[in-house]
Structure formats: structure tokens, C-alpha cells
Scaffold this motif. Structure first.
Motif, PDB file in Angstrom:
ATOM      1  N   GLU A  16       0.817  -1.050  -0.083  1.00  0.00           N
ATOM      2  CA  GLU A  16       0.146   0.065  -0.007  1.00  0.00           C
ATOM      3  C   GLU A  16       0.818   1.155  -0.052  1.00  0.00           C
ATOM      4  OE1 GLU A  16      -4.193  -1.717   2.375  1.00  0.00           O
ATOM      5  OE2 GLU A  16      -1.967  -0.799   3.427  1.00  0.00           O
ATOM      6  N   LYS A  17       1.852   1.206   0.770  1.00  0.00           N
ATOM      7  CA  LYS A  17       2.882   2.423   0.867  1.00  0.00           C
ATOM      8  C   LYS A  17       3.509   2.625  -0.535  1.00  0.00           C
ATOM      9  CE  LYS A  17       3.974   1.971   5.971  1.00  0.00           C
ATOM     10  NZ  LYS A  17       4.865   1.334   6.679  1.00  0.00           N
ATOM     11  N   PHE A  18       3.969   1.485  -1.290  1.00  0.00           N
ATOM     12  CA  PHE A  18       4.650   1.547  -2.569  1.00  0.00           C
ATOM     13  C   PHE A  18       3.479   2.347  -3.416  1.00  0.00           C
ATOM     14  CE2 PHE A  18       4.912  -0.666  -6.568  1.00  0.00           C
ATOM     15  CZ  PHE A  18       6.096  -0.128  -6.922  1.00  0.00           C
ATOM     16  N   TRP A  19       2.469   1.575  -3.492  1.00  0.00           N
ATOM     17  CA  TRP A  19       1.532   2.151  -4.466  1.00  0.00           C
ATOM     18  C   TRP A  19       1.133   3.557  -4.371  1.00  0.00           C
ATOM     19  CZ3 TRP A  19       1.487   0.053  -8.892  1.00  0.00           C
ATOM     20  CH2 TRP A  19       1.732  -1.159  -9.175  1.00  0.00           C
ATOM     21  N   TYR A  20       0.967   4.195  -3.030  1.00  0.00           N
ATOM     22  CA  TYR A  20       0.591   5.282  -2.816  1.00  0.00           C
ATOM     23  C   TYR A  20       1.644   6.150  -3.192  1.00  0.00           C
ATOM     24  CZ  TYR A  20      -0.325   9.672  -0.418  1.00  0.00           C
ATOM     25  OH  TYR A  20      -0.687  10.920  -0.244  1.00  0.00           O
ATOM     26  N   VAL A  21       3.005   6.095  -3.020  1.00  0.00           N
ATOM     27  CA  VAL A  21       4.063   6.789  -3.466  1.00  0.00           C
ATOM     28  C   VAL A  21       4.193   6.770  -5.054  1.00  0.00           C
ATOM     29  CG1 VAL A  21       6.729   6.803  -3.526  1.00  0.00           C
ATOM     30  CG2 VAL A  21       5.557   6.366  -1.292  1.00  0.00           C
ATOM     31  N   LEU A  22       3.966   5.610  -5.756  1.00  0.00           N
ATOM     32  CA  LEU A  22       3.821   5.676  -7.043  1.00  0.00           C
ATOM     33  C   LEU A  22       2.852   6.345  -7.675  1.00  0.00           C
ATOM     34  CD1 LEU A  22       5.477   4.346  -9.464  1.00  0.00           C
ATOM     35  CD2 LEU A  22       3.832   2.494  -9.158  1.00  0.00           C
ATOM     36  N   GLY A  23       1.705   6.247  -6.937  1.00  0.00           N
ATOM     37  CA  GLY A  23       0.398   7.272  -7.451  1.00  0.00           C
ATOM     38  C   GLY A  23       0.747   8.733  -7.151  1.00  0.00           C
ATOM     39  N   CYS A  24       1.608   8.970  -6.312  1.00  0.00           N
ATOM     40  CA  CYS A  24       2.033  10.425  -6.127  1.00  0.00           C
ATOM     41  C   CYS A  24       2.972  10.820  -7.109  1.00  0.00           C
ATOM     42  CB  CYS A  24       2.462  10.820  -4.529  1.00  0.00           C
ATOM     43  SG  CYS A  24       1.331  10.583  -3.360  1.00  0.00           S
ATOM     44  N   ALA A  29      -1.403  12.305  -8.229  1.00  0.00           N
ATOM     45  CA  ALA A  29      -2.848  11.665  -8.351  1.00  0.00           C
ATOM     46  C   ALA A  29      -3.302  11.242  -7.132  1.00  0.00           C
ATOM     47  CB  ALA A  29      -2.779  10.838  -9.589  1.00  0.00           C
ATOM     48  N   ALA A  30      -2.608  10.355  -6.495  1.00  0.00           N
ATOM     49  CA  ALA A  30      -2.707   9.879  -5.273  1.00  0.00           C
ATOM     50  C   ALA A  30      -2.935  11.122  -4.245  1.00  0.00           C
ATOM     51  CB  ALA A  30      -1.857   8.794  -4.661  1.00  0.00           C
ATOM     52  N   TYR A  31      -2.118  11.830  -4.052  1.00  0.00           N
ATOM     53  CA  TYR A  31      -2.097  13.051  -3.017  1.00  0.00           C
ATOM     54  C   TYR A  31      -3.509  13.814  -3.429  1.00  0.00           C
ATOM     55  CZ  TYR A  31      -0.984  17.209  -0.633  1.00  0.00           C
ATOM     56  OH  TYR A  31      -0.902  18.323   0.168  1.00  0.00           O
ATOM     57  N   LEU A  32      -3.690  14.278  -4.630  1.00  0.00           N
ATOM     58  CA  LEU A  32      -4.953  14.895  -5.024  1.00  0.00           C
ATOM     59  C   LEU A  32      -6.235  14.451  -4.607  1.00  0.00           C
ATOM     60  CD1 LEU A  32      -3.532  16.604  -8.373  1.00  0.00           C
ATOM     61  CD2 LEU A  32      -3.729  17.530  -5.754  1.00  0.00           C
ATOM     62  N   GLN A  33      -6.262  13.090  -4.592  1.00  0.00           N
ATOM     63  CA  GLN A  33      -7.261  12.044  -4.424  1.00  0.00           C
ATOM     64  C   GLN A  33      -7.595  12.224  -2.750  1.00  0.00           C
ATOM     65  OE1 GLN A  33      -6.671   8.462  -6.072  1.00  0.00           O
ATOM     66  NE2 GLN A  33      -7.454   8.857  -8.083  1.00  0.00           N
ATOM     67  N   GLY A  65     -14.088  21.641  -9.688  1.00  0.00           N
ATOM     68  CA  GLY A  65     -15.132  21.311  -8.769  1.00  0.00           C
ATOM     69  C   GLY A  65     -14.841  19.860  -8.390  1.00  0.00           C
ATOM     70  N   SER A  66     -13.833  19.280  -8.730  1.00  0.00           N
ATOM     71  CA  SER A  66     -13.831  17.922  -8.353  1.00  0.00           C
ATOM     72  C   SER A  66     -13.716  17.701  -6.826  1.00  0.00           C
ATOM     73  CB  SER A  66     -12.609  17.077  -9.090  1.00  0.00           C
ATOM     74  OG  SER A  66     -11.483  17.803  -8.833  1.00  0.00           O
ATOM     75  N   GLY A  67     -12.668  18.702  -6.257  1.00  0.00           N
ATOM     76  CA  GLY A  67     -12.668  18.491  -4.743  1.00  0.00           C
ATOM     77  C   GLY A  67     -13.802  18.515  -4.164  1.00  0.00           C
TER      78      GLY A  67
END
Length: 90
Positions: A16-24, A29-33, A65-67
Motif C-alpha cells: 500500500e505504501k509502495f502504490w501510494y508513493v507511485l500514485g503521488c 494523483a494519489a495525493y490529490l485524491q 469542482g472535483s474537490g
């Protein structure tokens, strides 16, 4: 079966940590989600948003407006959790 976690005391697996960092790394994208989730939680008084998270939430709301729309869904889910907990007590 996954181990039960509690708010503020949850843990992430190595994957989960790996995929979060990859998403960031992928355009943040992961951070903005995560930002609308933290906004919803902050409105319930569960967390405090950082200055950067507040900034990006405003940008998300102004530009597309997505936020705001993401926060609405999350707050609805949180309100149902809270109501379910109150129904069990009473």
C-alpha cells in the motif's frame, strides 16, 4: 482476514505504501485524491489539513469542482457511519 484498524492508528502494508508513493509520482494523483477526504474528515473535526492540502482543495474546487464533489460523497458516507453508530447505542 485483515486486522481491524482504528482511526489515527491504522497502518499500511508495504505494498500500500509502495502504490501510494507511485500514485503521488504520477502527476500527484494519489495525493490529490486524498485532499477531499481530508477536507471531509476535517469538517467532522477528525483531522487538521495542512496549508498545502487547503491550497490544493481550493484549486480543485475552482478549476474543476472535483474537490467539492468528491468531498460530498465522502461526507455522506461518514454521516451514515455516525448515524449507524448512534442507532446501535440507542
Amino acid at each position: 482476514m485483515a486486522e481491524r484498524q482504528y482511526l489515527g492508528q491504522g497502518t499500511s502494508t508495504s505494498w500500500e505504501k509502495f502504490w501510494y508513493v507511485l500514485g503521488c509520482i504520477y502527476f500527484g494523483a494519489a495525493y490529490l485524491q486524498k485532499v477531499p477526504v481530508k477536507k471531509a474528515l476535517s469538517e467532522y473535526g477528525l483531522v487538521e489539513m495542512t496549508g498545502a492540502e487547503k491550497f490544493w482543495y481550493v484549486i480543485q474546487c475552482i478549476l474543476f469542482g472535483s474537490g467539492y464533489f468528491a468531498k460530498v460523497v465522502i461526507k455522506k458516507a461518514l454521516s451514515e457511519v455516525r448515524n449507524a453508530g448512534a442507532a446501535q447505542v440507542g
